[in-house]
Design an enzyme around this catalytic site. Structure first.
Site, PDB file in Angstrom:
ATOM      1  N   GLY A  66       0.884  -1.246  -0.055  1.00  0.00           N
ATOM      2  CA  GLY A  66      -0.018  -0.051   0.131  1.00  0.00           C
ATOM      3  C   GLY A  66       0.903   1.267  -0.086  1.00  0.00           C
ATOM      4  N   GLY A 124      -0.077  -5.051   0.498  1.00  0.00           N
ATOM      5  CA  GLY A 124      -1.173  -5.077  -0.162  1.00  0.00           C
ATOM      6  C   GLY A 124      -0.911  -5.456  -1.609  1.00  0.00           C
ATOM      7  N   GLU A 147       4.791  -6.015   7.587  1.00  0.00           N
ATOM      8  CA  GLU A 147       4.147  -5.094   8.357  1.00  0.00           C
ATOM      9  C   GLU A 147       4.773  -4.858   9.851  1.00  0.00           C
ATOM     10  OE1 GLU A 147       1.369  -6.300   5.318  1.00  0.00           O
ATOM     11  OE2 GLU A 147       2.836  -7.345   6.738  1.00  0.00           O
ATOM     12  N   ASP A 155      -2.425  -7.644   6.952  1.00  0.00           N
ATOM     13  CA  ASP A 155      -3.801  -7.405   6.791  1.00  0.00           C
ATOM     14  C   ASP A 155      -3.941  -7.932   5.407  1.00  0.00           C
ATOM     15  OD1 ASP A 155      -2.046  -5.399   5.377  1.00  0.00           O
ATOM     16  OD2 ASP A 155      -4.048  -4.140   5.609  1.00  0.00           O
TER      17      ASP A 155
END
Length: 360
Positions: A66, A124, A147, A155
């Site tokens: 992301g 992502g 992360e 996630d």
């Protein structure tokens, strides 16, 4: 006129999606996620499109994750306001809501979803690829969930994938942010096929006239040996512990140099993110669907957005690049159960509320 960040086209029965931010290794932002979701929804009922193909522009990778600089800006603005409703309504909160919806949609897509996971595929990028029906890796693939190194927690359905990897491989990857090779990714359930990078153009051409299984079979080679799978003895023995502290103690005490290195890698990560990540992975094992995992991840992500460590982690790794984050708390034993619990608090009206289709 600037080039579009996602190139969407149709040709020879294929819906083609190209992530087009090569300078940023095709890092995903909110408009890109919406463009992909819109295209997939249109093609789902379009008889002229029999399969979807996702690739990334440039030579460096499919998607580096992301757009964390934008997330950093939101987290800084919210740092003094721990209100989850404000975090969910922020640009990052809205981005994650649509991104996770996209991740779930990819997993249930009614047509073949072919993704070329060449080069770097992180965070992502795993959400765009790891839930697809036909996941292709090459000798250049480097796949991971980085992360905890920025004070965040896996996630985009990462907890779902990691928790279902053989033994404790997923726990190792999550806590150390280890990069998986092509062989590792296939062994861990993040990918399906190995195709040499120089064969990818010919494979993409073959998809124009053949069904995905037939086209891929022409170019697929035996999966490379997985280094992680070959190290399952110490990985399972060490990461089977109930706490991060005990995991680190077992890694440090183990005779394997790889285990000792893993302990050092974990020690550099956010203590609170490590503890939240471990609970998230353990919880994900008991959840029955990807949608349930994404709902849980959304709660954690929103909590991270109001945390000190997400701001500090992105600052140290991406903004200032001093690689010297000042985590708060600074040690694992200083992280309280109440702090960890706070990341799993219900969001009331801001819940993601994805629902798995009946029968799944």
């Amino acid at each position: 006129m600037t080039d579009p960040e996602v190139i969407v086209s149709e040709r020879d029965g294929l819906g083609l999606i190209t992530l087009n931010r090569p300078r940023a290794i095709n890092a995903l932002n909110h408009p890109m996620a919406l463009a992909i979701l819109d295209a997939l929804r249109r093609w789902a009922t379009d008889d002229a499109v029999r399969a979807v193909v996702l690739t990334g522009a440039g030579e460096r990778g499919l998607c580096a994750g992301g757009d964390i600089v934008a997330i950093h800006n939101d987290a800084k603005a919210l740092a003094a306001d721990a209100d989850s409703a404000a975090a969910a309504a922020s640009p990052s909160g809205r981005f994650w809501r649509d991104e996770y919806t996209l991740n779930a949609y990819i997993a249930r897509y009614p047509k073949p979803y072919v993704v070329v996971m060449d080069g770097i595929v992180m965070g992502g990028g795993v959400g765009l690829s790891g839930h697809g029906s036909h996941r292709i890796v090459t000798e250049r693939s480097k796949i991971g969930m980085p992360e905890t190194g920025i004070g965040f927690v896996p996630d985009v359905g990462g907890t779902h994938l990691l928790s279902r990897a053989p033994g404790e491989i997923g726990t190792h990857v999550a806590l150390t942010t280890a990069r998986m090779t092509a062989g590792d990714a296939i062994a861990a359930g993040f990918a399906d096929y190995f195709v040499p990078a120089d064969e990818i153009p010919a494979l993409l051409d073959a998809l124009r006239t053949a069904e995905p299984e037939v086209a891929i079979a022409k170019f697929a080679r035996p999966a490379p040996v997985s280094g992680l799978l070959g190290q399952r003895d110490w990985i399972d023995a060490c990461y089977g512990a109930d706490t991060v502290e005990e995991i680190v103690a077992r890694l440090r005490a183990h005779e394997s140099p790889e285990a000792n290195k893993a302990a050092a890698d974990i020690a550099a990560k956010s203590p609170v993110a490590l503890k939240v990540a471990l609970r998230s992975l353990r919880n994900a094992r008991g959840l029955g669907s990807l949608e349930a995992a994404l709902n849980a991840e959304y709660r954690v992500s929103i909590a991270c957005l109001t945390s000190h460590d997400l701001v500090e982690g992105i600052r140290a790794q991406v903004v200032d690049k001093d690689r010297d984050p000042r985590w708060r708390p600074a040690t694992l034993d200083a992280v309280t159960a109440a702090q960890v619990d706070s990341y799993f608090t219900a969001l009331s009206d801001a819940e993601l509320n994805l629902v798995a289709p009946e029968g799944h």
